[in-house]
Enzyme design. Structure first.
Site, PDB file in Angstrom:
ATOM      1  N   ASN A 162      70.658 -10.704   0.029  1.00 12.09           N
ATOM      2  CA  ASN A 162      69.827 -11.557   0.895  1.00 12.09           C
ATOM      3  C   ASN A 162      69.025 -10.777   1.940  1.00 12.09           C
ATOM      4  OD1 ASN A 162      72.312 -10.979   2.123  1.00 12.09           O
ATOM      5  ND2 ASN A 162      72.334 -12.876   3.301  1.00 12.09           N
ATOM      6  N   GLU A 261      81.926  -7.496   6.541  1.00 11.71           N
ATOM      7  CA  GLU A 261      81.086  -8.553   7.110  1.00 11.71           C
ATOM      8  C   GLU A 261      81.001  -9.629   6.044  1.00 11.71           C
ATOM      9  OE1 GLU A 261      78.620 -11.097   7.696  1.00 11.71           O
ATOM     10  OE2 GLU A 261      77.036  -9.639   7.311  1.00 11.71           O
ATOM     11  N   CYS A 295      74.277 -15.309   6.257  1.00 14.03           N
ATOM     12  CA  CYS A 295      75.620 -15.615   6.746  1.00 14.03           C
ATOM     13  C   CYS A 295      75.582 -16.153   8.164  1.00 14.03           C
ATOM     14  CB  CYS A 295      76.502 -14.384   6.662  1.00 14.03           C
ATOM     15  SG  CYS A 295      75.831 -12.957   7.529  1.00 14.03           S
ATOM     16  N   GLU A 469      79.116  -3.885  13.196  1.00 12.86           N
ATOM     17  CA  GLU A 469      77.981  -3.052  12.813  1.00 12.86           C
ATOM     18  C   GLU A 469      76.905  -3.179  13.879  1.00 12.86           C
ATOM     19  OE1 GLU A 469      77.978  -2.785   8.027  1.00 12.86           O
ATOM     20  OE2 GLU A 469      77.298  -4.705   8.811  1.00 12.86           O
TER      21      GLU A 469
END
Length: 489
Positions: A162, A261, A295, A469
């Site tokens: 994505n 993640e 997300c 991150e």
């Protein structure tokens, strides 16, 4: 040059082979797979299809280069990232079109992602020279305590489709800055952006052996043996929670450092006292960025009863004004979903909600013609037990759910196994702080619909992941801490 000719030329320029230790080569088997344009269903090109042997070759290269790369001067590692940042920005238009062709998002959004992706290189170029340590006198005065930070070692980076460029730079940036060698396994649907990124890094001066890129249709067959090999020391994964759980289990045998993640189910809370214009604008950002395939997308839109009707009406108007089409066309706001399975999942979620009593204010059906389009959709009166309230939608569907009290909103927002991000719109400072403290998520967007920023720590709690991150802590995921006790005092 016509548009079709430009598209073909951009695809043609991208390497189609595997990058193994900095060298371009075919898969050992000679196999390839097709890359599809989700807006048309047509084939863009074919790329090398890595197998297990190719993966082991990449690990061999990473392990062989690790010691020398760890000794590379931090300033020079940073300069490589800085040059890569500049190359990405110089090629922003072409890289954006390439991304749109393989992923579907409108070109304007793709350009935004290239800039966002490049910023991770710029940020970690500056962090490379700020890896610290420590020196202290032991409490009894009899020794000295030296603390040093060293690279974790060869790292496997697995990225989703994505955000095919940004998810690569978000992992490669800190790994390069820390001095780790890397194997990047991009998503099967979007390999071209990763291959183009490897090409940029080579041009920026990344030494041979530091980065390999393995495009493959057999993710488990390629990565499984790597995770079982003691030479690999780190796994960073962005993707679904079920896959993340499986990878954590596989990482246990070698006790790998892991960063995860994973999925989200973001609540978007709008209180009666909110600036409604700002709330609707924020909802459009949080819901429709990347066609809803994020997300961080607003998954459950909770609106206090006093303004739920007006909010739903305004949101429907904004969604209805969006233009759907191929992302390469001017003025397009909503591109296709990534594939037919993704579109089918979205339809199933909408059908379930309607069956349970939800009303469709807009959309609720696939788009017409070729490609995997789904119409922007607004649902209201969405029951709390519907699948759309529990499942990450990953599509342009906005479920609006009313609530009465602050306590009810907080309870509903936290009633999920996920905890990546939440959004709150209110002008009450006390409420803003109470909600920010009480929400069980790793990130909160307060009166804003976008939280992603290379200078901020990105990550979630509960089953949304492990580690962070970006930000000043992002490099920590690629560093080990070593303590040296010094006697003789």
């Amino acid at each position: 040059m016509t548009t079709v000719e430009r598209e073909a030329r951009i695809v043609e320029r991208v390497p189609k082979q595997l990058c193994v230790g900095g060298h371009w080569r075919d898969a050992r088997s000679g196999a390839t797979f097709k890359v599809e344009d989700p807006a048309t269903g047509s084939v863009l090109c074919e790329v090398a299809d890595a197998g297990q042997a190719d993966g082991m070759d990449a690990l061999e290269a990473a392990a062989a280069a690790q010691a020398s790369w760890a000794q590379y001067p931090p300033r020079e590692r940073g300069e490589i990232l800085r040059r890569a940042y500049e190359l990405l920005m110089d090629r922003q238009d072409d890289l954006a079109l390439l991304m749109t062709l393989e992923m579907g998002k409108p070109v304007a959004e793709s350009k935004g992602e290239i800039a966002y992706a490049a910023d991770f290189f710029r940020w970690f170029a500056e962090e490379a020279v700020r890896i610290g340590g420590g020196y202290a006198v032991a409490p009894n005065g009899q020794s000295r305590l030296l603390v040093m930070r060293q690279p974790v070692g060869p790292s496997l980076l697995i990225t989703p489709w994505n955000f095919p460029m940004a998810m690569g730079t978000r992992k490669i940036g800190p790994a390069v800055a820390a001095g780790c060698t890397m194997i990047l396994k991009p998503a099967q649907q979007t390999p071209l952006s990763a291959l183009a990124l490897a090409d940029v890094l080579q041009e920026a001066g990344l030494p041979d052996g530091v980065l390999s890129v393995l495009t493959t249709t057999d993710a488990g067959g390629v990565t499984g043996p790597l995770l079982r090999d003691g030479r690999l020391r780190k796994l960073s994964f962005t993707g679904s929670t079920p896959v993340g759980r499986a990878l954590i289990k596989q990482s246990a045998d070698q006790v790998l450092r892991t960063s995860m993640e994973l999925g989200g189910n973001a609540p978007f809370l709008v209180f009666d006292d909110a600036d409604l214009d700002a709330a609707v604008a924020g909802a459009m950002q949080a819901k429709m960025r990347n066609i809803g395939e994020a997300c961080t997308a607003a998954n459950r839109i909770y609106v206090q009863s006093g303004v739920v009707g007006e909010f739903a009406e305004r949101l429907t108007g904004r969604m209805a004004a969006l233009r759907m089409g191929r992302g390469t066309e001017a003025g397009v706001d909503v591109g296709p979903l990534i594939d037919d399975r993704a579109r089918g999942k979205v339809q199933d979620l909408v059908d379930d909600a309607v069956h349970r009593g939800a009303r469709v204010l807009l959309g609720g059906e696939p788009g017409e013609g070729a490609g995997y389009f789904y119409r922007p959709t607004v649902l209201t009166d969405v029951p709390k037990d519907s699948e759309v309230s529990r499942t990450e939608i990953f599509g342009p569907v906005a479920p609006v759910i009313p609530f009465d009290t602050e306590q009810e909103a907080l309870a509903e927002a936290n009633n999920t196994e996920f905890g990546l991000v939440s959004y709150v719109f209110t002008r009450d400072l006390g409420r803003a702080l109470r909600m920010s403290e009480g929400l069980e998520t790793g990130m909160v967007g307060l009166n804003q619909g976008i939280v992603s920023n290379p200078a901020a720590p990105f990550g979630g709690v509960k089953q949304s992941g492990l580690g962070r991150e970006g930000g000043s802590v992002g490099i920590d995921e690629y560093l080990e801490t070593k303590y040296v006790g010094i006697a003789g005092f």
